[in-house]
Design a protein around this motif. Structure first.
Motif, PDB file in Angstrom:
ATOM      1  N   THR A   1      30.759  38.458  31.682  1.00  0.00           N
ATOM      2  CA  THR A   1      29.492  39.178  31.513  1.00  0.00           C
ATOM      3  C   THR A   1      29.151  40.058  32.705  1.00  0.00           C
ATOM      4  O   THR A   1      28.235  40.877  32.605  1.00  0.00           O
ATOM      5  CB  THR A   1      28.349  38.167  31.296  1.00  0.00           C
ATOM      6  OG1 THR A   1      28.282  37.273  32.409  1.00  0.00           O
ATOM      7  CG2 THR A   1      28.570  37.358  30.030  1.00  0.00           C
ATOM      8  N   LYS A   2      29.858  39.905  33.819  1.00  0.00           N
ATOM      9  CA  LYS A   2      29.535  40.678  35.020  1.00  0.00           C
ATOM     10  C   LYS A   2      29.963  42.143  34.841  1.00  0.00           C
ATOM     11  O   LYS A   2      31.037  42.432  34.313  1.00  0.00           O
ATOM     12  CB  LYS A   2      30.256  40.071  36.237  1.00  0.00           C
ATOM     13  CG  LYS A   2      29.662  38.776  36.759  1.00  0.00           C
ATOM     14  CD  LYS A   2      28.354  39.039  37.480  1.00  0.00           C
ATOM     15  CE  LYS A   2      27.853  37.792  38.182  1.00  0.00           C
ATOM     16  NZ  LYS A   2      28.674  37.443  39.347  1.00  0.00           N
ATOM     17  N   GLN A   3      29.120  43.037  35.341  1.00  0.00           N
ATOM     18  CA  GLN A   3      29.421  44.457  35.314  1.00  0.00           C
ATOM     19  C   GLN A   3      29.684  45.016  36.708  1.00  0.00           C
ATOM     20  O   GLN A   3      30.370  46.036  36.847  1.00  0.00           O
ATOM     21  CB  GLN A   3      28.255  45.233  34.671  1.00  0.00           C
ATOM     22  CG  GLN A   3      27.944  44.828  33.255  1.00  0.00           C
ATOM     23  CD  GLN A   3      29.093  45.115  32.299  1.00  0.00           C
ATOM     24  OE1 GLN A   3      29.833  46.099  32.480  1.00  0.00           O
ATOM     25  NE2 GLN A   3      29.244  44.279  31.282  1.00  0.00           N
TER      26      GLN A   3
ATOM     27  N   TRP B   1      35.759  41.123  35.987  1.00  0.00           N
ATOM     28  CA  TRP B   1      35.686  39.754  35.470  1.00  0.00           C
ATOM     29  C   TRP B   1      36.724  38.847  36.139  1.00  0.00           C
ATOM     30  O   TRP B   1      36.475  37.666  36.403  1.00  0.00           O
ATOM     31  CB  TRP B   1      35.882  39.751  33.958  1.00  0.00           C
ATOM     32  CG  TRP B   1      37.252  40.194  33.483  1.00  0.00           C
ATOM     33  CD1 TRP B   1      37.624  41.443  33.104  1.00  0.00           C
ATOM     34  CD2 TRP B   1      38.406  39.365  33.367  1.00  0.00           C
ATOM     35  NE1 TRP B   1      38.946  41.476  32.749  1.00  0.00           N
ATOM     36  CE2 TRP B   1      39.458  40.204  32.888  1.00  0.00           C
ATOM     37  CE3 TRP B   1      38.690  38.041  33.600  1.00  0.00           C
ATOM     38  CZ2 TRP B   1      40.745  39.722  32.655  1.00  0.00           C
ATOM     39  CZ3 TRP B   1      39.966  37.570  33.362  1.00  0.00           C
ATOM     40  CH2 TRP B   1      40.970  38.392  32.901  1.00  0.00           C
ATOM     41  N   LEU B   2      37.908  39.425  36.465  1.00  0.00           N
ATOM     42  CA  LEU B   2      38.951  38.633  37.103  1.00  0.00           C
ATOM     43  C   LEU B   2      38.570  38.293  38.546  1.00  0.00           C
ATOM     44  O   LEU B   2      38.746  37.151  39.009  1.00  0.00           O
ATOM     45  CB  LEU B   2      40.274  39.396  37.063  1.00  0.00           C
ATOM     46  CG  LEU B   2      41.484  38.677  37.639  1.00  0.00           C
ATOM     47  CD1 LEU B   2      41.739  37.365  36.926  1.00  0.00           C
ATOM     48  CD2 LEU B   2      42.725  39.572  37.564  1.00  0.00           C
ATOM     49  N   ARG B   3      38.037  39.277  39.267  1.00  0.00           N
ATOM     50  CA  ARG B   3      37.634  39.008  40.647  1.00  0.00           C
ATOM     51  C   ARG B   3      36.487  37.989  40.708  1.00  0.00           C
ATOM     52  O   ARG B   3      36.458  37.108  41.585  1.00  0.00           O
ATOM     53  CB  ARG B   3      37.204  40.317  41.315  1.00  0.00           C
ATOM     54  CG  ARG B   3      38.355  41.220  41.719  1.00  0.00           C
ATOM     55  CD  ARG B   3      37.846  42.429  42.461  1.00  0.00           C
ATOM     56  NE  ARG B   3      37.412  43.480  41.550  1.00  0.00           N
ATOM     57  CZ  ARG B   3      36.742  44.565  41.909  1.00  0.00           C
ATOM     58  NH1 ARG B   3      36.397  44.722  43.174  1.00  0.00           N
ATOM     59  NH2 ARG B   3      36.390  45.477  41.021  1.00  0.00           N
ATOM     60  N   THR B   4      35.551  38.078  39.767  1.00  0.00           N
ATOM     61  CA  THR B   4      34.431  37.128  39.748  1.00  0.00           C
ATOM     62  C   THR B   4      34.904  35.716  39.459  1.00  0.00           C
ATOM     63  O   THR B   4      34.461  34.741  40.096  1.00  0.00           O
ATOM     64  CB  THR B   4      33.409  37.563  38.690  1.00  0.00           C
ATOM     65  OG1 THR B   4      32.973  38.902  38.975  1.00  0.00           O
ATOM     66  CG2 THR B   4      32.207  36.646  38.690  1.00  0.00           C
ATOM     67  N   TYR B   5      35.829  35.574  38.520  1.00  0.00           N
ATOM     68  CA  TYR B   5      36.330  34.245  38.177  1.00  0.00           C
ATOM     69  C   TYR B   5      37.120  33.644  39.344  1.00  0.00           C
ATOM     70  O   TYR B   5      37.002  32.445  39.640  1.00  0.00           O
ATOM     71  CB  TYR B   5      37.206  34.336  36.925  1.00  0.00           C
ATOM     72  CG  TYR B   5      37.744  32.993  36.491  1.00  0.00           C
ATOM     73  CD1 TYR B   5      36.906  32.024  35.965  1.00  0.00           C
ATOM     74  CD2 TYR B   5      39.096  32.691  36.612  1.00  0.00           C
ATOM     75  CE1 TYR B   5      37.391  30.793  35.565  1.00  0.00           C
ATOM     76  CE2 TYR B   5      39.599  31.463  36.221  1.00  0.00           C
ATOM     77  CZ  TYR B   5      38.736  30.521  35.692  1.00  0.00           C
ATOM     78  OH  TYR B   5      39.217  29.301  35.310  1.00  0.00           O
ATOM     79  N   VAL B   6      37.916  34.461  40.016  1.00  0.00           N
ATOM     80  CA  VAL B   6      38.661  33.973  41.185  1.00  0.00           C
ATOM     81  C   VAL B   6      37.708  33.553  42.296  1.00  0.00           C
ATOM     82  O   VAL B   6      37.927  32.537  42.982  1.00  0.00           O
ATOM     83  CB  VAL B   6      39.650  35.050  41.668  1.00  0.00           C
ATOM     84  CG1 VAL B   6      40.291  34.645  42.990  1.00  0.00           C
ATOM     85  CG2 VAL B   6      40.733  35.285  40.619  1.00  0.00           C
TER      86      VAL B   6
END
Length: 444
Positions: free
Chosen positions: A39-41, A87-92
């Motif tokens: 959901t992050k932009q 989204w990948l950077r936020t999850y990491v």
């Protein structure tokens, strides 16, 4: 090395790692992190800082951070963290945040596990001591009941005490007549003195007569039957002798010469193997003893080691994910025949698909309230098929549906007005809030 090995043995036998993982990062929490990342932009400062702190830059994300279509002379960087999907950077970043927490929680869990184990061992030792003390008390009671001291009537009285018993009343009457003021202990002492004087002045022949009388009375009362009553049995004698010696009678010991001959008969290879087995068992015992206890420094070292392993595993997984996303992105660019000069980081991020497709508010409202396969329509259909038309439950459901007419308008493809004058329009977020209220009313 031995201390490190001992700490590893303690860490390997404990389930502290899985306890921390299952308690603070279960499957639902990890899935929630993935949903939040999708959901992050934009990237937050906290997420960017934690990535930089652990060195997760373009090398960690792999091929997905590389722009293959940027010219070497252009101002656009070919290798940039901006090419990686948000989204990948936020999850990491969320994964690294949990790893940092695990780094702090794992040593505490190890020490708590050790304290719990030591508490159980101390309780077991106390229970063992109590049981052994009860056992020793019972054994002493049994041995005391059959002691070797003479029991009552096991032998005749001495001639003097027999004479004292028979003549006490006469001497007591004479003493009271002579000393009328004596009472209690003084009277008893005076009686004993008079009896002693009388016994001292008696001849040996008369003393022998009193002795025979004492033996005859003892036999008449059954004293000969109690003669062996106080003697210990054969088993008790053996047990006492065993306790004194500390061990039972052992067979004849082998002489020193025989031992020497036996040791000479053993082959050198067998002797070496026996020596190796002894040293190995000794090392295992030492390691086992060291594995039982762990200091705070060892627990902290285990936490640091676990953190390094987790970061290494995350980097390996991230490299594989980066290659998959890069191949997918390049295949999409090849199908669309996009000019290389127009490809920028924003386009590259949009071409990397999210693992989860997040529905917007309008789709959520339509699926929950208007779609025939949604929650509310399925509930209404089920109630109409089971309950009669004039039932109270059906009337309550129809009343709830008529209370929120604004939700039905979303199926027509436009956002309705909240009031007739049109001053306040119903946004998608407002509709989602309203459908939440409607579902709560249905539940009540």
């Amino acid at each position: 090395q031995r201390r490190c090995r001992g700490s590893f043995l303690h860490y390997a036998t404990a389930d502290c790692y899985q306890q921390v993982l299952s308690r603070n990062s279960p499957m639902a929490a990890r899935f929630a992190n993935l949903v939040r990342g999708c959901t992050k932009q934009v990237m937050s400062r906290e997420d960017s800082a934690i990535l930089a702190r652990h060195g997760f830059n373009t090398a960690a994300f792999g091929a997905v951070s590389f722009n293959h279509h940027a010219a070497a002379t252009s101002l656009v960087s070919r290798d940039s963290i901006d090419n990686v999907p948000i989204w990948l950077r936020t999850y990491v970043a969320d994964c690294l945040r949990y790893i940092e927490y695990e780094r702090r929680a794992l040593p505490v869990a190890l020490l708590c596990n050790q304290m719990e184990r030591m508490s159980k061992e101390s309780k077991a030792a106390v229970a063992k001591r109590k049981s052994s003390s009860k056992k020793s008390k019972s054994e002493s009671a049994v041995s005391g009941s059959s002691s070797s001291k003479p029991t009552k009537e096991s032998k005749p009285k001495s001639s003097y005490f027999y004479y004292l018993e028979k003549k006490r009343s006469q001497f007591e009457a004479a003493t009271k007549k002579k000393h009328g003021s004596l009472r209690g202990l003084e009277l008893a002492q005076a009686v004993n003195k008079e009896v002693a004087k009388s016994w001292a002045g008696m001849s040996d022949a008369k003393k022998e007569v009193w002795k025979k009388k004492a033996v005859a009375e003892w036999k008449k009362g059954g004293g000969s039957k109690n003669k062996d009553k106080g003697k210990p049995s054969k088993q008790e004698m053996q047990r006492k002798s065993k306790d004194k010696s500390g061990k039972e009678s052992q067979p004849l010991k082998v002489t020193t010469k025989a031992k020497a001959k036996k040791s000479e008969s053993v082959a050198p290879s067998d002797a070496a193997s026996l020596k190796g087995e002894k040293s190995t068992s000794k090392q295992q015992n030492e390691l086992g003893m060291e594995a039982k206890t762990i200091s705070f420094a060892d627990a902290d070292a285990e936490g640091s080691s676990a953190m390094e392993q987790r970061i290494q595993q995350l980097a390996q997984s991230l490299s594989r994910v980066g290659r998959v996303l890069d191949r997918h992105r390049e295949s999409v660019l090849a199908d669309r025949s996009i000019v290389s000069g127009s490809i920028n980081p924003k386009m590259l991020r949009s071409l990397a698909p999210r693992p989860l497709k997040i529905m917007d508010d309008v789709d959520v409202v339509n699926w929950l309230w208007n779609d025939p396969r949604g929650v509310a329509p399925q509930l209404f259909a089920k109630v109409r098929g089971v309950f009669p038309a004039k039932s109270l439950l059906l009337s309550l459901l129809d009343n709830t549906k008529s209370t929120f007419p604004v939700l039905a308008a979303f199926s027509n493809g436009y956002i309705p007005r909240l009031d007739r004058r049109g001053k306040h329009s119903c946004s998608a977020a407002d509709a989602r809030r309203i459908v939440k209220e409607a579902l709560l009313m249905l539940r009540s």
